[in-house]
Design a protein around this motif. Structure first.
Motif, PDB file in Angstrom:
ATOM      1  N   PRO A 138       0.813  -1.218   0.000  1.00 20.11           N
ATOM      2  CA  PRO A 138       0.000   0.000   0.000  1.00 20.11           C
ATOM      3  C   PRO A 138       0.850   1.274   0.000  1.00 20.11           C
ATOM      4  O   PRO A 138       1.864   1.355   0.688  1.00 20.11           O
ATOM      5  CB  PRO A 138      -0.813  -0.126   1.297  1.00 20.11           C
ATOM      6  CG  PRO A 138      -0.902  -1.601   1.536  1.00 20.11           C
ATOM      7  CD  PRO A 138       0.412  -2.147   1.082  1.00 20.11           C
ATOM      8  N   GLY A 139       0.398   2.242  -0.787  1.00 16.11           N
ATOM      9  CA  GLY A 139       1.092   3.515  -0.874  1.00 16.11           C
ATOM     10  C   GLY A 139       2.170   3.575  -1.938  1.00 16.11           C
ATOM     11  O   GLY A 139       2.694   4.646  -2.223  1.00 16.11           O
ATOM     12  N   THR A 140       2.498   2.441  -2.552  1.00 15.76           N
ATOM     13  CA  THR A 140       3.577   2.402  -3.535  1.00 15.76           C
ATOM     14  C   THR A 140       3.080   2.849  -4.904  1.00 15.76           C
ATOM     15  O   THR A 140       2.038   2.389  -5.379  1.00 15.76           O
ATOM     16  CB  THR A 140       4.160   0.983  -3.648  1.00 15.76           C
ATOM     17  OG1 THR A 140       4.523   0.508  -2.362  1.00 15.76           O
ATOM     18  CG2 THR A 140       5.392   0.972  -4.548  1.00 15.76           C
ATOM     19  N   ASP A 143      -7.687 -11.249  -3.288  1.00 15.43           N
ATOM     20  CA  ASP A 143      -7.071 -11.214  -1.958  1.00 15.43           C
ATOM     21  C   ASP A 143      -7.076  -9.809  -1.348  1.00 15.43           C
ATOM     22  O   ASP A 143      -6.387  -9.558  -0.357  1.00 15.43           O
ATOM     23  CB  ASP A 143      -5.637 -11.724  -2.027  1.00 15.43           C
ATOM     24  CG  ASP A 143      -4.776 -10.901  -2.978  1.00 15.43           C
ATOM     25  OD1 ASP A 143      -5.319 -10.009  -3.659  1.00 15.43           O
ATOM     26  OD2 ASP A 143      -3.554 -11.147  -3.026  1.00 15.43           O
ATOM     27  N   GLY A 144      -7.840  -8.894  -1.920  1.00 14.58           N
ATOM     28  CA  GLY A 144      -7.916  -7.547  -1.371  1.00 14.58           C
ATOM     29  C   GLY A 144      -7.052  -6.530  -2.074  1.00 14.58           C
ATOM     30  O   GLY A 144      -7.050  -5.346  -1.695  1.00 14.58           O
ATOM     31  N   LEU A 145      -6.323  -6.946  -3.091  1.00 19.27           N
ATOM     32  CA  LEU A 145      -5.484  -6.006  -3.840  1.00 19.27           C
ATOM     33  C   LEU A 145      -6.357  -4.973  -4.542  1.00 19.27           C
ATOM     34  O   LEU A 145      -7.366  -5.309  -5.140  1.00 19.27           O
ATOM     35  CB  LEU A 145      -4.647  -6.757  -4.877  1.00 19.27           C
ATOM     36  CG  LEU A 145      -3.918  -5.887  -5.926  1.00 19.27           C
ATOM     37  CD1 LEU A 145      -2.852  -5.035  -5.259  1.00 19.27           C
ATOM     38  CD2 LEU A 145      -3.326  -6.756  -7.027  1.00 19.27           C
ATOM     39  N   ARG A 146      -5.936  -3.707  -4.454  1.00 18.19           N
ATOM     40  CA  ARG A 146      -6.593  -2.654  -5.225  1.00 18.19           C
ATOM     41  C   ARG A 146      -5.550  -1.645  -5.664  1.00 18.19           C
ATOM     42  O   ARG A 146      -4.831  -1.078  -4.839  1.00 18.19           O
ATOM     43  CB  ARG A 146      -7.680  -1.945  -4.416  1.00 18.19           C
ATOM     44  CG  ARG A 146      -8.318  -0.794  -5.208  1.00 18.19           C
ATOM     45  CD  ARG A 146      -9.476  -0.133  -4.493  1.00 18.19           C
ATOM     46  NE  ARG A 146      -9.959   1.006  -5.256  1.00 18.19           N
ATOM     47  CZ  ARG A 146     -10.773   0.938  -6.306  1.00 18.19           C
ATOM     48  NH1 ARG A 146     -11.216  -0.236  -6.713  1.00 18.19           N
ATOM     49  NH2 ARG A 146     -11.151   2.027  -6.953  1.00 18.19           N
ATOM     50  N   GLU A 176      -3.460   0.817  -3.375  1.00 20.86           N
ATOM     51  CA  GLU A 176      -4.243   1.348  -2.259  1.00 20.86           C
ATOM     52  C   GLU A 176      -4.451   0.323  -1.169  1.00 20.86           C
ATOM     53  O   GLU A 176      -4.638   0.682   0.005  1.00 20.86           O
ATOM     54  CB  GLU A 176      -5.600   1.836  -2.776  1.00 20.86           C
ATOM     55  CG  GLU A 176      -5.499   3.043  -3.713  1.00 20.86           C
ATOM     56  CD  GLU A 176      -6.853   3.566  -4.116  1.00 20.86           C
ATOM     57  OE1 GLU A 176      -7.824   2.769  -4.147  1.00 20.86           O
ATOM     58  OE2 GLU A 176      -6.966   4.776  -4.410  1.00 20.86           O
ATOM     59  N   ALA A 177      -4.460  -0.960  -1.537  1.00 22.75           N
ATOM     60  CA  ALA A 177      -4.661  -2.021  -0.548  1.00 22.75           C
ATOM     61  C   ALA A 177      -4.069  -3.313  -1.089  1.00 22.75           C
ATOM     62  O   ALA A 177      -3.930  -3.489  -2.303  1.00 22.75           O
ATOM     63  CB  ALA A 177      -6.146  -2.203  -0.238  1.00 22.75           C
ATOM     64  N   GLY A 178      -3.711  -4.219  -0.193  1.00 17.97           N
ATOM     65  CA  GLY A 178      -3.157  -5.502  -0.618  1.00 17.97           C
ATOM     66  C   GLY A 178      -1.740  -5.362  -1.143  1.00 17.97           C
ATOM     67  O   GLY A 178      -1.033  -4.395  -0.860  1.00 17.97           O
ATOM     68  N   GLU A 179      -1.375  -6.356  -1.923  1.00 14.32           N
ATOM     69  CA  GLU A 179       0.001  -6.407  -2.423  1.00 14.32           C
ATOM     70  C   GLU A 179       0.001  -6.796  -3.900  1.00 14.32           C
ATOM     71  O   GLU A 179      -0.603  -7.801  -4.285  1.00 14.32           O
ATOM     72  CB  GLU A 179       0.805  -7.421  -1.604  1.00 14.32           C
ATOM     73  CG  GLU A 179       2.280  -7.419  -1.882  1.00 14.32           C
ATOM     74  CD  GLU A 179       3.037  -8.357  -0.955  1.00 14.32           C
ATOM     75  OE1 GLU A 179       3.716  -7.867  -0.035  1.00 14.32           O
ATOM     76  OE2 GLU A 179       2.934  -9.589  -1.144  1.00 14.32           O
ATOM     77  N   GLN A 191      -8.606  -8.450 -11.777  1.00 12.02           N
ATOM     78  CA  GLN A 191      -9.635  -7.921 -12.670  1.00 12.02           C
ATOM     79  C   GLN A 191      -9.305  -6.468 -12.967  1.00 12.02           C
ATOM     80  O   GLN A 191      -9.130  -5.659 -12.051  1.00 12.02           O
ATOM     81  CB  GLN A 191     -11.023  -8.020 -12.048  1.00 12.02           C
ATOM     82  CG  GLN A 191     -12.111  -7.441 -12.961  1.00 12.02           C
ATOM     83  CD  GLN A 191     -13.501  -7.913 -12.606  1.00 12.02           C
ATOM     84  OE1 GLN A 191     -13.872  -9.054 -12.830  1.00 12.02           O
ATOM     85  NE2 GLN A 191     -14.281  -7.029 -12.027  1.00 12.02           N
ATOM     86  N   ALA A 192      -9.225  -6.143 -14.252  1.00  8.01           N
ATOM     87  CA  ALA A 192      -8.933  -4.782 -14.691  1.00  8.01           C
ATOM     88  C   ALA A 192     -10.227  -4.159 -15.196  1.00  8.01           C
ATOM     89  O   ALA A 192     -10.884  -4.722 -16.072  1.00  8.01           O
ATOM     90  CB  ALA A 192      -7.878  -4.791 -15.793  1.00  8.01           C
TER      91      ALA A 192
END
Length: 881
Positions: free
Chosen positions: A484-486, A515-518, A538-541, A549-550
């Protein structure tokens, strides 16, 4: 005879009567499975429904799904034409239950449909079950009345289906048809099972377990059903054939091929007719679903398919392109079931013709080289890899085409040598690129392109698709993960995001994972064929290998499409109004506006802009379909298509046509025809409204038109209407009366300005004699006129001198916070006073520099209006000498 169309309709009608929703076939390019090159079964479009990631308004479904197996891990290309049941394109009939019914109803539906609706003899059918699935075996005995010897238990994975290493899975039950003892082969599970006597026609998957990462298997809370029956195999049975190529749909295509080539359908070129028929089907359906021949990914598989068919057409002696001439026969057979074939007929036809014409010029020379090199090998042997690579690199022969050509001679190709030659070419290309002066930072993208290949772009037909992360770049380097934040640059294997090019800005949107990636995508750029998604985790890795999903920001993409399509119509309208010298010099297609630069030496008149705006809106109201074709750049330009400024084109280009113009036969009867790789509206009416905002110069000979469409145009009109209403309210009139009222006010203002000017003149030229004094033997008048406009000073000075009461006049204005000076000298004082010298002296007093004019009339100024009297004193002193 029961036709293939009848079989398809009977199947779908049966399940519709039993509570299933008939769902259209999904496209051949999967939107929800990045691991697949093409849709290869009916369950692909329902994958996320089975896993619980997607909810649909029905729990039962049935489909006739178009499928392709010609690339990746599911590849039947090499066997097509040589066997009875291998195809690159086939139809899979299926019924599905998403947690609704299970084994008992699935078996009952299958048995009832086959034996009652299709009237297959029960004694001709047998089934297999997974060896541990006693429930299925018992149901087959109970429902179908099958004896144990016709319920064959299979202990292998052939009868246990898995979606992947983890996820839903379950046992299968396959239904076989027995062609009788006259056909060699044994039942499934026997040593002779590969024979052709027993043919699998339907597979029922009982999805009842969830495979966990730890290797454990637990029951699903809502077991489901996934089935698939190959239409071609089943049609062969119902039509009394043992070979799929003898069924009605294939036979129609084979006979059309025989008529077009003059070669007997079942003669020496029987295999070639089969290849042509099969490959025409897959090629046409792939093009209809947006795949275009290319040298990368899906486009390359399509090119391999088409060129294999073209070689067989060449073998049959055809001198002109063949495949496009057979397209009407295919549409007659399958167009009613798949209307996308009808809609895309022009695109398919032109693409097939273009591809065959391009390849035909190389084919004979390539085959000549192949024959020469093959002759050196003797009866048996292996073609050197470097020769196979030359055929690929110089003549466009895919490796499998060369292998297929040598197959009949019993010869092979040195594949390792071919791959070594390919690697050497890439090495040379890298060396040439490194020496081209490109920025060192671009090396990273070159390495990734070489490793990953080009990105598959899906955005012409969808704004949402699944993909797999292939690479993550952060801080200028490839990383294994980013939290997150990268700030990241992400490369996917396929994407619906448009990368900025041709004046169209890049897409924004989101990339998400289960897995929560956004990742919030703020822009999309193109790097050496890679579509690079720039954004923030913003979230996840984010990590390579993750399925994601794009999803493109829909409203923004829609607005961009509208502006881009409007630009095409604007270009043509400008040419028709101003002349064919108008050519694009640059453009911007953004979500909030369009900007269009064209060659035009003079300003566009208001009547020109009004005509162009009305013309574009008229074309929008036509609501004509936007048509896309594939052509060579040369052929496109010859057909009247306009090329985009600064764009580099390859061997083939997308040609976009809009609007109706039956008289423009050279442009296929369309209004606008342009080479363009961008995204566009489906119909011109989708643009909504077109409004020109501004027109002006950019540089010598180049004018810029700025405009808005759709919601932006409506917002502009509403803002203008609001301003109009407010102005009308301020003047206490109706909006319709506003022009007359404004004209009246303007005339009143002009009269008042004339009156004021006259009064100022009288004031300035009047006054007592005390305002005139003798300085240096001359009559001198110095006057501070306050807020009198500086532009009036010369006229006032001339009026004072004409009165004959003074020889020299000095005037100052303090309007707008600045000091403006004028000095005038009458004829009576010529040679004794210099107006230029006087104003320069006065200018110095108010902080100015210099001044200029004639000896009899000069002007100057300065920033310090508070020292106006000092300026008059300085001019008096200068006159006194």
């Amino acid at each position: 005879m029961t036709s293939s169309n009848d079989i398809r309709a009977t199947f779908l009608d049966y399940f519709a009567r039993h509570g299933h929703t008939v769902v259209e076939s999904s496209p051949l390019v999967p939107r929800n499975d990045p691991t697949l090159m093409f849709t290869n079964s009916g369950m692909v479009q329902f994958k996320n429904v089975f896993t619980g990631q997607e909810k649909r308004p029905y729990s039962r479904a049935t489909t006739a799904q178009k499928s392709v197996r010609a690339g990746g891990k599911h590849n039947d290309l090499d066997n097509v034409g040589y066997t009875a049941r291998h195809h690159t394109f086939f139809e899979m009939l299926g019924n599905f239950s998403f947690g609704d019914y299970f084994k008992d109803q699935a078996i009952e539906h299958a048995w009832t449909l086959l034996t009652r609706d299709f009237a297959l003899p029960k004694e001709k059918l047998l089934v297999t079950v997974f060896s541990e699935d006693e429930d299925a075996a018992a149901l087959w005995r109970k429902i179908a009345g099958l004896p144990d010897e016709k319920i064959i238990r299979i202990p292998t994975s052939d009868n246990f289906w898995r979606m992947g290493d983890t996820g839903p899975c379950g046992p299968c039950s396959e239904i076989f048809y027995d062609h009788g003892p006259s056909i060699p082969g044994g039942p499934p599970g026997s040593p002779d099972e590969d024979g052709d006597r027993f043919i699998e026609i339907w597979n029922l998957v009982f999805m009842q377990y969830l495979e966990e990462p730890a290797g454990t298997r637990n029951p699903l809370p809502r077991p489901s059903i996934d089935t698939g029956m190959g239409l071609e195999r089943f049609a062969a049975i119902l039509q009394g054939k043992h070979d799929n190529y003898d069924i009605d749909t294939f036979r129609a295509l084979i006979l059309a091929s025989a008529e077009a080539t003059g070669q007997e359908a079942d003669g020496p070129f029987k295999i070639s007719h089969r290849v042509v028929a099969d490959h025409l089907r897959s090629g046409a359906f792939l093009i209809a679903d947006g795949v275009m021949p290319s040298n990368e990914g899906r486009g390359y598989v399509l090119r391999r398919i088409l060129r294999r068919a073209m070689r067989h057409a060449h073998m049959m002696g055809t001198k002109e392109p063949l495949l496009y001439r057979l397209l009407p026969a295919l549409i007659r057979q399958m167009g009613a079931a798949y209307p996308e074939l009808v809609r895309a007929e022009a695109l398919i036809s032109e693409t097939l013709k273009l591809e065959e014409n391009r390849f035909r010029s190389l084919l004979e020379r390539g085959l000549g080289l192949l024959a020469e090199e093959s002759g050196k090998l003797g009866d048996k042997g292996t073609l050197p890899g470097d020769v196979a690579f030359k055929l690929y690199d110089t003549y466009g022969f895919p490796l499998d085409l060369t292998q297929d050509a040598l197959r009949g001679e019993g010869k092979a190709v040195d594949v390792a040598g071919f791959e070594a030659a390919m690697a050497e070419q890439k090495k040379r290309a890298r060396a040439a690129w490194a020496g081209s002066g490109e920025a060192a930072t671009e090396t990273l993208w070159f390495d990734l392109k070489e490793k990953l290949g080009a990105t598959e772009f899906l955005g012409y037909s969808t704004e949402k698709a699944e993909g797999e992360i292939l690479a993550v770049v952060a801080n200028g380097a490839v990383v294994e993960r980013a939290g997150p934040g990268t700030e990241v640059a992400v490369v996917l294997n396929q994407t619906p995001f448009y990368a900025e090019s041709g004046g169209q800005v890049g897409d924004t949107g989101s990339i998400t994972g289960a897995d929560g990636l956004r990742i919030a995508v703020r822009d999309t750029q193109k790097k050496l064929g890679l579509f690079v998604h720039l954004g923030t985790v913003e979230a996840g890795e984010a990590a390579p290998g993750k399925p994601v999903q794009a999803e493109v920001a829909h409203e923004r993409r829609s607005a961009i499409r509208a502006h881009h399509s409007a630009t095409h119509l604007l270009h043509e309208a400008l040419r028709r109004r101003l002349g064919t010298h108008v050519a694009q010099k640059g453009s911007l297609n953004a979500p909030d506006r369009l900007r269009f630069d064209v060659s035009q030496p003079t300003p566009m008149q208001p009547e020109d802009l009004a005509w162009v705006e009305a013309e574009v809106n008229a074309r929008i109201r036509e609501n004509a379909e936007v048509i896309t074709r594939l052509m060579t750049p040369e052929a496109a330009v010859q057909a009247g298509a306009m090329a985009l400024f600064g764009e580099k084109y390859g061997d083939e280009v997308r040609v976009v046509g809009m609007g109706h113009d039956p008289e423009a036969t050279e442009k296929h009867g369309v209004y606008s025809l342009e080479l363009c790789g961008g995204t566009h509206v489906r119909r011109t009416g989708d643009i909504g409204l077109f409004k020109i905002v501004a027109e002006g110069a950019v540089s010598a000979g180049v004018r810029r038109v700025e405009a808005v469409t759709g919601a932006a145009a409506l917002a502009l009109i509403e803002a203008e209407q609001k301003a109009l209403r407010e102005a009308a309210a301020a003047l206490k009139v109706n909006p319709a009366e506003l022009p007359a009222r404004i004209a009246s006010l303007v005339e009143e203002r002009r009269k008042l300005e004339r009156d004021v000017a006259e009064l100022r003149k009288k004031l300035a030229t009047g006054g007592s004699e005390a305002s005139v004094e003798e300085v240096g033997g001359l009559r001198f008048s110095a006057r501070n006129l306050g807020e009198v406009p500086p532009r009036d000073l010369k006229g006032l000075a001339e009026a004072i001198l004409k009165s004959g009461t003074v020889d020299v006049v000095a005037l100052v204005s303090t309007a707008e916070g600045k000091a403006s000076l004028v000095a005038g000298v009458a004829d009576s004082a010529k040679g004794r006073a210099d107006a230029v010298a006087l104003v320069r002296a006065g200018s110095a007093a108010v902080g100015g520099k210099g001044g200029g004019g004639r000896p009899d009339m000069a002007q100057a100024g300065g920033p310090d209006a508070d020292k106006a009297e000092d300026a008059l004193a300085a001019m008096k002193a200068a006159l006194a000498g």
